[in-house]
Design a protein around this motif. Structure first.
Motif, PDB file in Angstrom:
ATOM      1  N   SER A  56      -0.206   3.518  -5.145  1.00  0.00           N
ATOM      2  CA  SER A  56       0.160   4.326  -6.330  1.00  0.00           C
ATOM      3  C   SER A  56       1.682   4.446  -6.490  1.00  0.00           C
ATOM      4  O   SER A  56       2.165   4.698  -7.597  1.00  0.00           O
TER       5      SER A  56
ATOM      6  N   GLN B 101      -9.624   5.111  -6.701  1.00  0.00           N
ATOM      7  CA  GLN B 101      -9.187   4.374  -5.497  1.00  0.00           C
ATOM      8  C   GLN B 101      -8.800   5.304  -4.338  1.00  0.00           C
ATOM      9  O   GLN B 101      -8.192   4.870  -3.359  1.00  0.00           O
ATOM     10  N   GLU B 102      -9.139   6.569  -4.456  1.00  0.00           N
ATOM     11  CA  GLU B 102      -8.749   7.543  -3.429  1.00  0.00           C
ATOM     12  C   GLU B 102      -9.338   7.175  -2.058  1.00  0.00           C
ATOM     13  O   GLU B 102     -10.491   6.778  -1.958  1.00  0.00           O
ATOM     14  N   VAL B 103      -8.504   7.340  -1.028  1.00  0.00           N
ATOM     15  CA  VAL B 103      -8.961   7.136   0.362  1.00  0.00           C
ATOM     16  C   VAL B 103      -8.740   8.449   1.096  1.00  0.00           C
ATOM     17  O   VAL B 103      -7.740   9.139   0.842  1.00  0.00           O
TER      18      VAL B 103
ATOM     19  N   HIS C 165      -9.405  10.335  -7.665  1.00  0.00           N
ATOM     20  CA  HIS C 165      -8.970   9.052  -8.233  1.00  0.00           C
ATOM     21  C   HIS C 165      -9.965   8.001  -7.758  1.00  0.00           C
ATOM     22  O   HIS C 165     -10.405   8.065  -6.591  1.00  0.00           O
TER      23      HIS C 165
ATOM     24  N   LYS D 130       0.822  -1.221   0.000  1.00  0.00           N
ATOM     25  CA  LYS D 130       0.000   0.000   0.000  1.00  0.00           C
ATOM     26  C   LYS D 130       0.854   1.269   0.000  1.00  0.00           C
ATOM     27  O   LYS D 130       0.382   2.342  -0.344  1.00  0.00           O
TER      28      LYS D 130
ATOM     29  N   VAL E 244      -3.764   7.626  -2.627  1.00  0.00           N
ATOM     30  CA  VAL E 244      -4.138   6.487  -3.469  1.00  0.00           C
ATOM     31  C   VAL E 244      -3.239   5.315  -3.073  1.00  0.00           C
ATOM     32  O   VAL E 244      -2.046   5.289  -3.433  1.00  0.00           O
TER      33      VAL E 244
END
Ligand SMILES: O=C(O)CCC(=O)C(=O)O
Length: 258
Positions: free
Chosen positions: A151, A167-169, A165, A14, A148
């Motif tokens: 990334s 997958q943005e958190v 994005h 991650k 992300v």
């Protein structure tokens, strides 16, 4: 002590990890009070480093702004994560902070420092590691860092103008914890849609062969250098300086180690 395999895997995959319970409640209050005091003083005397239309502020050079900040430099709960990613001789690049005030919009996605100026593909190993020391609970509403996950493995920079994005958190984490991440993870501060500022200390480190953002070796206050342990001196960069000029051996006045 090296970090456990599971945490190594998380960082590899991650590119980020949450380290819980690093700062106590009294430390949080102490750092917050001092930072807010410094932020106000620097805005008033014109040295304040504001961003995001005046709704964000960095207070930089913290090691020179109070002995309380020195214990962040070689914190035993956080050092092993820097060591895992950057090698045991890593150095400090900046010890700063980020205050995100109510009304601030999302910051722009970026990778950290020199990575932003490097050609792609970016290096496949970590060069810079960032860490946010939360002095408030971070939420998706109050400016929690957006990022992300994974990334860094793309070895690319975020496309310019990337707004969101898929997958943005947005970080949700309690105060006192440290969010540590590979500087190649695409990230930015989030928008603050609440009525209260969101504050983090930032300890940003790099491999020892890279040029740090701030010149601690030449600009630390004398008392800070005197108090530094050998490990802290290494982290400030004293052990990874370019070599000075050669001098004749008979020059007895010159005591530099070359
Ligand atoms: O304050 C934050 O949430 C993010 C800070 C950041 O983007 C950085 O230090 O590069």
């Amino acid at each position: 002590m090296p970090i456990p395999k599971e945490q190594q895997r998380e960082l590899n995959e991650k590119g980020c990890i949450l380290i819980p319970d690093v700062l106590s409640q009294s430390e949080i209050e102490m750092y917050k009070a001092r930072l807010l005091e410094l932020a106000e003083k620097e805005r008033e005397d014109g040295s304040g480093r504001v961003h995001t239309n005046g709704l964000g502020q960095h207070v930089r050079w913290l090691v020179n702004k109070g002995e309380i900040f020195e214990k962040l430099v070689a914190h035993p709960k956080v050092m092993p994560f820097f060591e895992y990613l950057l090698g045991v001789n890593y150095t400090l690049s900046t010890l700063t902070s980020n205050i995100i005030s109510p009304g601030a919009s999302d910051g722009g996605y970026h990778v950290d420092n020199a990575l932003g100026a490097m050609p792609e593909p970016l290096p496949s190993f970590p060069m810079f590691v960032n860490s946010l020391w939360l002095l408030d609970d971070f939420t998706p509403e109050n400016g929690g860092t957006r990022y992300v996950p994974g990334s860094h493995r793309s070895l690319t920079k975020p496309p310019s103008g990337l707004a969101n994005h898929p997958q943005e958190v947005r970080l949700s984490a309690p105060k006192g914890s440290v969010f540590l991440f590979n500087g190649a993870v695409w990230h930015s501060a989030g928008a603050n849609r609440t009525g209260k500022a969101r504050i983090a200390l930032i300890c940003f480190c790099c491999r020892s062969f890279l040029k740090p953002m701030f010149d601690f070796v030449h600009y630390l206050k004398p008392g800070v250098v005197e108090r530094a342990t050998p490990v802290m001196r290494r982290i400030y960069g004293f052990d990874s300086q370019p070599k000075p000029p050669d001098v004749p051996k008979h020059n007895k006045r010159d005591t530099r180690a070359i």
